[in-house]
Design an enzyme around this catalytic site. Structure first.
Site, PDB file in Angstrom:
ATOM      1  N   GLY A 264       0.849  -1.191   0.000  1.00 11.20           N
ATOM      2  CA  GLY A 264       0.000   0.000   0.000  1.00 11.20           C
ATOM      3  C   GLY A 264       0.880   1.235   0.000  1.00 11.20           C
ATOM      4  O   GLY A 264       1.053   1.912  -1.011  1.00 11.20           O
ATOM      5  N   ASP A 306      -0.537   7.309  11.931  1.00  7.65           N
ATOM      6  CA  ASP A 306       0.470   6.511  11.223  1.00  7.65           C
ATOM      7  C   ASP A 306       1.882   6.789  11.755  1.00  7.65           C
ATOM      8  O   ASP A 306       2.847   6.225  11.268  1.00  7.65           O
ATOM      9  CB  ASP A 306       0.386   6.842   9.716  1.00  7.65           C
ATOM     10  N   CYS A 331      -9.540  24.727  16.022  1.00  9.17           N
ATOM     11  CA  CYS A 331      -9.383  25.428  17.299  1.00  9.17           C
ATOM     12  C   CYS A 331      -8.764  24.534  18.360  1.00  9.17           C
ATOM     13  O   CYS A 331      -8.653  24.942  19.521  1.00  9.17           O
ATOM     14  CB  CYS A 331     -10.723  25.955  17.766  1.00  9.17           C
TER      15      CYS A 331
HETATM   16  C1  LIG Z   1      -2.909  -1.922   5.433  1.00 13.66           C
HETATM   17  C2  LIG Z   1      -2.753  -3.235   4.809  1.00 13.66           C
HETATM   18  C3  LIG Z   1      -1.871  -3.408   3.720  1.00 13.66           C
HETATM   19  C4  LIG Z   1      -0.959  -2.326   3.212  1.00 13.66           C
HETATM   20  O1  LIG Z   1       0.141  -2.250   4.046  1.00 13.66           O
HETATM   21  P1  LIG Z   1       1.374  -1.265   3.729  1.00 13.66           P
HETATM   22  O2  LIG Z   1       2.230  -1.414   4.922  1.00 13.66           O
HETATM   23  O3  LIG Z   1       0.790   0.090   3.545  1.00 13.66           O
HETATM   24  O4  LIG Z   1       2.040  -1.764   2.511  1.00 13.66           O
HETATM   25  C5  LIG Z   1      -1.830  -4.641   3.120  1.00 13.66           C
HETATM   26  N1  LIG Z   1      -2.597  -5.665   3.549  1.00 13.66           N
HETATM   27  C6  LIG Z   1      -3.452  -5.533   4.582  1.00 13.66           C
HETATM   28  C7  LIG Z   1      -4.276  -6.700   4.984  1.00 13.66           C
HETATM   29  C8  LIG Z   1      -3.547  -4.329   5.247  1.00 13.66           C
HETATM   30  O5  LIG Z   1      -4.383  -4.211   6.290  1.00 13.66           O
END
Ligand SMILES: *Cc1c(COP(=O)(O)O)cnc(C)c1O
Length: 394
Positions: A264, A306, A331
């Site tokens: 991701g 994060d 605020c």
């Molecule tokens: C959030 C998530 C990802 C992505 O993870 P990254 O660390 O952003 O690459 C992949 N698989 C699952 C099941 C997730 O919950």
């Protein structure tokens, strides 16, 4: 794509382009460069040859990213009914998608199965039983937990079964007539090094082989999850180097085992910048405080959820540098983006750029105090339209 087409891509992170896009689309803005998505996808592909990359939508569930990944020949990782609806609306074919949320409502399963998704993830007996009458339409990956207390976000605490329980879970699925296709794990996002991935791959290889011997299913698929790290304020290992030990571990798997990953952050993190405007300023206790139209309740929410620190800089070039604070618009007193900065003296309307803001930023933003989320503008989106700026509606 030919060289001349490539040359027509604009770099939307250049100051003149940033100013132009803000004039056109307003502020706050999240500028998403699909060309950088392509570069990230290709780098990970080269670092993990033979591994099918399923982009996990969660960090940036945007149509332009989905389209770009698919156009590169990639796949998708869905986790919610909302994500199923998004890709369905985009005309994505379900054979490109897997569903990896370990805990689902029956309705979520129905929605994904109706769309045509076949591969699902489970990590406990109750969840296996939810697939009881679906054995001919689905196959399961069993998510295994490998704790990584060192990771910024340890995803093996909330999800995953203990390695010792995997075979019992596979046996339950087999008894219910549900094919067990393989195993999956997610060692945690923004992994500091690849040791945990390697440990998990080797442990899963043993479990899969034991499961095949016991005839508990085909067990010919291993999903190594996400976690691939990117540079923020702190640089990390280059992805080729990071993946080298993974490649060695994967090479030990039997040839017939298909390997997938669910990146991701790596795909989308470096592909966007956040652009905010100074709404007003005040001098307090020797510091210039600048109040921006985006903050911790907006695109900078990743600094809380994060644990990220985005490199921020003003677009104005500065003669003299003064002690400064960048604060968000709400605020609330915690809504401060960065302190102890040395910045040129800024004025209302000046632009502030945050780098590496594609992942877990806009996705987790709220509209607290009625400050709207940043507008996302995707640039360099479709190969046929190289050179044009293309805002993608969600
Ligand atoms: C959030 C998530 C990802 C992505 O993870 P990254 O660390 O952003 O690459 C992949 N698989 C699952 C099941 C997730 O919950």
């Amino acid at each position: 794509m030919t060289r001349s087409q490539r040359a027509r891509y604009i770099d939307p992170f250049q100051p003149a382009e940033v100013r132009r896009l803000v004039r056109q689309f307003g502020s706050p803005l999240l500028i998403l460069d699909c060309e950088r998505v392509r570069v990230q996808y290709r780098k990970l592909r080269a670092a993990l040859p033979g591994v099918d990359l399923h982009y996990a939508l969660k960090p940036m569930p945007h149509a332009a990213v989905v389209r770009t990944v698919l156009a590169e020949g990639g796949f998708l990782d869905l986790a919610t009914t909302g994500e199923v609806h998004l890709v369905r609306r985009l005309g994505v074919t379900p054979d490109r998608c897997i569903h990896t949320h370990p805990i689902k409502r029956p309705q979520d399963i129905r929605n994904a199965v109706d769309f045509g998704v076949r591969t699902f993830v489970v990590d406990n007996p109750d969840e296996v039983r939810k697939f009881e009458r679906l054995g001919d339409r689905v196959e399961l990956l069993l998510r295994v937990s490998f704790r990584s207390p060192g990771a910024m976000c340890d995803l093996s605490r909330k999800f995953g079964c203990d390695p010792e329980d995997v075979l019992a879970l596979a046996r339950l699925a087999a008894e219910l007539g549900i094919p067990v296709r393989g195993l999956s794990f997610h060692v945690g996002s923004q992994a500091a090094d690849s040791a945990k991935h390697v440990e998990a791959i080797l442990a899963c290889a043993k479990l899969m082989s034991a499961g095949r011997k016991a005839k508990l299913g085909p067990l010919d698929t291993l999903d190594i999850g996400g976690g691939f790290p990117i540079d923020y304020a702190q640089p990390v290992q280059d992805i080729g180097r990071f993946c080298e030990p993974l490649r060695e571990a994967l090479a030990k798997l039997p040839k017939k085992v298909r390997v997938l990953a669910e990146p991701g952050r790596y795909i989308v993190g470096p592909a966007a910048i956040g652009v905010a405007s100074v709404m007003g300023r005040a001098r307090r206790e020797g510091h210039w405080w600048y109040y921006l139209d985006d903050g911790l309740y907006g695109s900078y929410s990743g600094q809380l959820y994060d644990h990220a620190r985005y490199p921020v800089e003003p677009l104005r070039d500065g003669e003299e540098r003064l002690p400064s604070v960048l604060a968000g618009p709400t605020c609330d007193s915690i809504d401060v983006i960065a302190e102890n900065l040395l910045l040129p003296k800024l004025e209302a309307g000046d632009l502030i750029v945050g780098r590496a803001m594609g992942a877990y930023t806009w996705a987790s933003a709220s509209e607290f105090n009625f400050f709207p989320k940043a507008t996302v503008v995707a640039v360099n989106g479709t190969p046929g339209d190289a050179g044009t700026v293309m805002p993608f509606p969600l």
